[in-house]
Design a protein around this motif. Structure first.
Motif, PDB file in Angstrom:
ATOM      1  N   VAL A 187      97.876 101.508 109.637  1.00 12.40           N
ATOM      2  CA  VAL A 187      96.446 102.998 110.295  1.00 12.40           C
ATOM      3  C   VAL A 187      96.723 104.038 109.698  1.00 12.40           C
ATOM      4  N   ARG A 188      98.554 104.493 109.805  1.00  7.76           N
ATOM      5  CA  ARG A 188      98.558 106.031 109.923  1.00  7.76           C
ATOM      6  C   ARG A 188      98.189 106.212 107.741  1.00  7.76           C
ATOM      7  N   THR A 189      98.787 105.363 106.878  1.00  7.76           N
ATOM      8  CA  THR A 189      98.928 105.050 105.875  1.00  7.76           C
ATOM      9  C   THR A 189      96.792 105.636 105.689  1.00  7.76           C
ATOM     10  N   VAL A 190      96.344 104.454 106.049  1.00  9.75           N
ATOM     11  CA  VAL A 190      95.061 104.935 106.238  1.00  9.75           C
ATOM     12  C   VAL A 190      94.378 106.802 106.614  1.00  9.75           C
ATOM     13  N   ALA A 191      95.031 107.086 107.630  1.00 12.34           N
ATOM     14  CA  ALA A 191      95.122 107.837 107.889  1.00 12.34           C
ATOM     15  C   ALA A 191      94.737 108.950 107.279  1.00 12.34           C
ATOM     16  N   SER A 192      96.432 108.721 106.443  1.00  9.29           N
ATOM     17  CA  SER A 192      97.185 109.699 105.353  1.00  9.29           C
ATOM     18  C   SER A 192      96.141 109.655 104.220  1.00  9.29           C
ATOM     19  N   TYR A 193      95.183 108.613 103.563  1.00 14.99           N
ATOM     20  CA  TYR A 193      94.173 108.972 103.031  1.00 14.99           C
ATOM     21  C   TYR A 193      93.057 109.556 102.809  1.00 14.99           C
ATOM     22  N   LEU A 226      80.606 105.238 101.550  1.00 15.98           N
ATOM     23  CA  LEU A 226      82.039 104.879 100.609  1.00 15.98           C
ATOM     24  C   LEU A 226      82.827 105.265 101.540  1.00 15.98           C
ATOM     25  N   ARG A 227      82.941 105.921 101.770  1.00 16.54           N
ATOM     26  CA  ARG A 227      84.421 107.001 102.651  1.00 16.54           C
ATOM     27  C   ARG A 227      84.565 105.777 103.961  1.00 16.54           C
ATOM     28  N   HIS A 228      83.528 105.709 104.916  1.00 16.71           N
ATOM     29  CA  HIS A 228      83.758 104.423 106.005  1.00 16.71           C
ATOM     30  C   HIS A 228      83.809 103.098 105.258  1.00 16.71           C
ATOM     31  N   THR A 229      83.350 102.330 104.142  1.00 21.07           N
ATOM     32  CA  THR A 229      83.502 101.067 103.466  1.00 21.07           C
ATOM     33  C   THR A 229      85.444 101.308 102.894  1.00 21.07           C
ATOM     34  N   PHE A 230      85.925 102.249 102.318  1.00 19.57           N
ATOM     35  CA  PHE A 230      87.269 102.359 102.217  1.00 19.57           C
ATOM     36  C   PHE A 230      88.307 102.408 103.219  1.00 19.57           C
ATOM     37  N   ALA A 231      87.987 102.917 104.298  1.00 20.09           N
ATOM     38  CA  ALA A 231      89.199 102.443 105.829  1.00 20.09           C
ATOM     39  C   ALA A 231      88.668 101.544 106.223  1.00 20.09           C
ATOM     40  N   THR A 232      87.642 100.886 106.634  1.00 20.50           N
ATOM     41  CA  THR A 232      87.545  99.460 106.761  1.00 20.50           C
ATOM     42  C   THR A 232      87.933  98.018 105.591  1.00 20.50           C
ATOM     43  N   MET A 233      87.459  98.616 104.381  1.00 21.58           N
ATOM     44  CA  MET A 233      88.187  97.861 103.525  1.00 21.58           C
ATOM     45  C   MET A 233      90.349  98.025 103.787  1.00 21.58           C
ATOM     46  N   MET A 234      90.143  99.164 103.944  1.00 18.41           N
ATOM     47  CA  MET A 234      92.156  99.414 103.267  1.00 18.41           C
ATOM     48  C   MET A 234      92.902  98.323 105.494  1.00 18.41           C
ATOM     49  N   ILE A 235      92.403  99.349 105.958  1.00 16.29           N
ATOM     50  CA  ILE A 235      92.634  98.453 107.330  1.00 16.29           C
ATOM     51  C   ILE A 235      91.742  97.023 107.769  1.00 16.29           C
ATOM     52  N   GLY A 236      91.248  96.395 107.245  1.00 12.34           N
ATOM     53  CA  GLY A 236      91.256  94.952 106.482  1.00 12.34           C
ATOM     54  C   GLY A 236      91.297  94.151 105.791  1.00 12.34           C
ATOM     55  N   ASN A 237      92.533  94.654 104.792  1.00 14.33           N
ATOM     56  CA  ASN A 237      93.496  93.880 104.178  1.00 14.33           C
ATOM     57  C   ASN A 237      95.272  94.343 105.091  1.00 14.33           C
ATOM     58  N   GLY A 238      94.568  94.395 105.611  1.00 15.09           N
ATOM     59  CA  GLY A 238      96.256  94.679 106.710  1.00 15.09           C
ATOM     60  C   GLY A 238      97.046  96.359 106.601  1.00 15.09           C
ATOM     61  N   CYS A 239      96.498  96.904 105.592  1.00 19.12           N
ATOM     62  CA  CYS A 239      97.048  98.308 105.461  1.00 19.12           C
ATOM     63  C   CYS A 239      97.320  99.174 107.162  1.00 19.12           C
ATOM     64  N   MET A 243      92.730 109.525 115.232  1.00 24.04           N
ATOM     65  CA  MET A 243      90.703 109.502 115.140  1.00 24.04           C
ATOM     66  C   MET A 243      90.949 108.623 114.130  1.00 24.04           C
ATOM     67  N   THR A 244      91.802 107.765 113.479  1.00 25.21           N
ATOM     68  CA  THR A 244      91.528 106.788 112.167  1.00 25.21           C
ATOM     69  C   THR A 244      90.702 105.755 113.365  1.00 25.21           C
ATOM     70  N   LEU A 245      91.585 105.596 114.491  1.00 24.99           N
ATOM     71  CA  LEU A 245      91.334 104.338 115.421  1.00 24.99           C
ATOM     72  C   LEU A 245      90.471 104.091 115.743  1.00 24.99           C
ATOM     73  N   ASP A 246      89.996 105.254 116.264  1.00 23.97           N
ATOM     74  CA  ASP A 246      88.449 106.116 117.138  1.00 23.97           C
ATOM     75  C   ASP A 246      87.795 105.711 116.580  1.00 23.97           C
ATOM     76  N   ILE A 247      87.375 106.097 115.253  1.00 26.46           N
ATOM     77  CA  ILE A 247      86.420 105.538 114.225  1.00 26.46           C
ATOM     78  C   ILE A 247      86.632 104.378 113.891  1.00 26.46           C
ATOM     79  N   TYR A 248      87.490 103.743 113.321  1.00 33.43           N
ATOM     80  CA  TYR A 248      87.716 102.629 112.432  1.00 33.43           C
ATOM     81  C   TYR A 248      87.819 101.533 113.225  1.00 33.43           C
ATOM     82  N   ALA A 249      88.209 101.389 114.702  1.00 32.69           N
ATOM     83  CA  ALA A 249      88.526 100.369 115.658  1.00 32.69           C
ATOM     84  C   ALA A 249      88.174  99.177 115.280  1.00 32.69           C
TER      85      ALA A 249
END
Length: 353
Positions: free
Chosen positions: A267-273, A252-265, A281-287
């Motif tokens: 990456v810095r904000t996603v990493a903060s979340y 579910l954590r992965h789902t949240f991250a891919t959802m946010m990046i996919g919606n145009g958020c 690290m965020t880019l490496d996992i959710y590229a």
């Protein structure tokens, strides 16, 4: 190696489960290169050990973890003036294999959230699922939330997590400095928490019990007991089996991250979340963002050309069109046959001449 592990364990910064993994890797290491004196350990010794692990069927991830532990141990040995250089600095490390991310697509995450909202009335599982899907919090962070961490401004602050030790779960500081963070909530999640807190206070007041600062998902008396993360995993597994989902709670954590990046958020904000130590690290996992976002991005390609990219005719080969005859010129079948016969007669006359 034993001295390094004792130093790590004494620092108090390593999770017991992580230490158990280190010790298992150290035993494997000892069985392969334990007979080599530290001063004589060569680049070839370390490289040969990696090759042997591969030949013995160890997964790339296991080889990488073991190599990093050896490199760290030898780095510590250099700092202690036990050796002059670290042989691992001159080895080619095992190839890293990226673990595939299992994230729910839009339809499945929507279906899960609807089911979680229904489940909130009878179980802490529903709220745990909603928090994970809408904030990206880790399992231990969700279970460690206290009412003092829930702000009146529609936010939650991650200040602790539940760690797993030999004696069970215990309260600990966040995983890293960046893991301590404040996260904005959706309007629905904020309203649910506000109502749940008001209901908890009302019940305690009716019973004449002081409110204290109980765990949000735990029991509500002053000596509150948290929602055990192991129990959360079991409850979530049963929930998924019952409703046809194929994922773990951490997914579910992965789902949240891919959802946010996919919606145009960004990456810095996603990493903060997520509480990641760095954006890299965020880019490496959710590229690789979710497939729906990639399909939507095709529209941006279309917009980059002054052509109708949606028209199949754009790609059809251009064939020459027959020249149009005089307007209204038509022939019957009989007339065509007569003309053909006349052409044959003339052709035969030329051959006779």
């Amino acid at each position: 190696m034993g001295k390094l592990l004792a130093h790590k364990e004494g620092s108090g910064t390593i999770e017991p489960s992580t230490m158990r993994g280190y010790r298992a890797e150290a035993r494997q290491m000892d069985s392969c290169i334990g007979n080599v004196r530290l001063a004589n350990l060569s680049v070839e010794d370390a490289s040969s050990w990696m090759r042997d692990m591969g030949a013995d069927g160890y997964a790339p991830k296991s080889r990488s973890k073991a190599f990093r532990l050896l490199k760290q141990a030898l780095k510590w040995a250099v700092a202690q003036d036990l050796i002059a250089k670290n042989p691992c600095d001159f080895c080619k490390p095992p190839k890293r294999v990226k673990t595939p991310i299992n994230a729910l697509d839009r339809a499945e995450r929507t279906r899960m959230l609807k089911l979680a909202v229904v489940a909130e009335a009878t179980s802490p599982l529903g709220l745990a699922v909603e928090l994970a899907l809408t904030t990206g919090m880790r399992r231990g962070e969700v279970c460690a939330l206290r009412w003092s961490d829930v702000g009146n401004d529609g936010t939650v602050t991650v200040s602790h997590a539940l760690g797993n030790g030999e004696g069970g779960f215990y309260l600990k500081e966040p995983k890293t400095g960046s893991s301590a963070r404040t996260i904005p909530l959706t309007a629905h999640t904020a309203a649910i928490l506000k109502a749940k807190r008001a209901d908890s206070r009302r019940v305690l007041a009716e019973m004449g019990v002081p409110a204290g600062d109980p765990f949000v998902l735990g029991t509500q008396e002053p000596e509150s007991r948290p929602y055990n993360p192991t129990q959360l995993d079991k409850d979530f597994s049963a929930f998924c089996k019952m409703n046809g989902f194929d994922c773990t709670f951490h997914d579910l954590r992965h789902t949240f991250a891919t959802m946010m990046i996919g919606n145009g958020c960004d990456v810095r904000t996603v990493a903060s979340y997520l509480g990641h130590a760095s954006v890299s690290m965020t880019l490496d996992i959710y590229a690789d963002v979710d497939p729906e976002a990639k399909r939507a991005a095709v529209g941006k390609v279309d917009e980059s050309f002054d052509l109708d990219m949606s028209s199949p005719a754009l790609w059809e080969p251009q064939t020459a069109q027959p020249a149009a005859g005089p307007e209204g010129l038509t022939f019957t079948v009989a007339q065509l046959e007569a003309m053909l016969a006349e052409a044959r007669r003339r052709e035969a006359g030329h051959e006779g001449a």
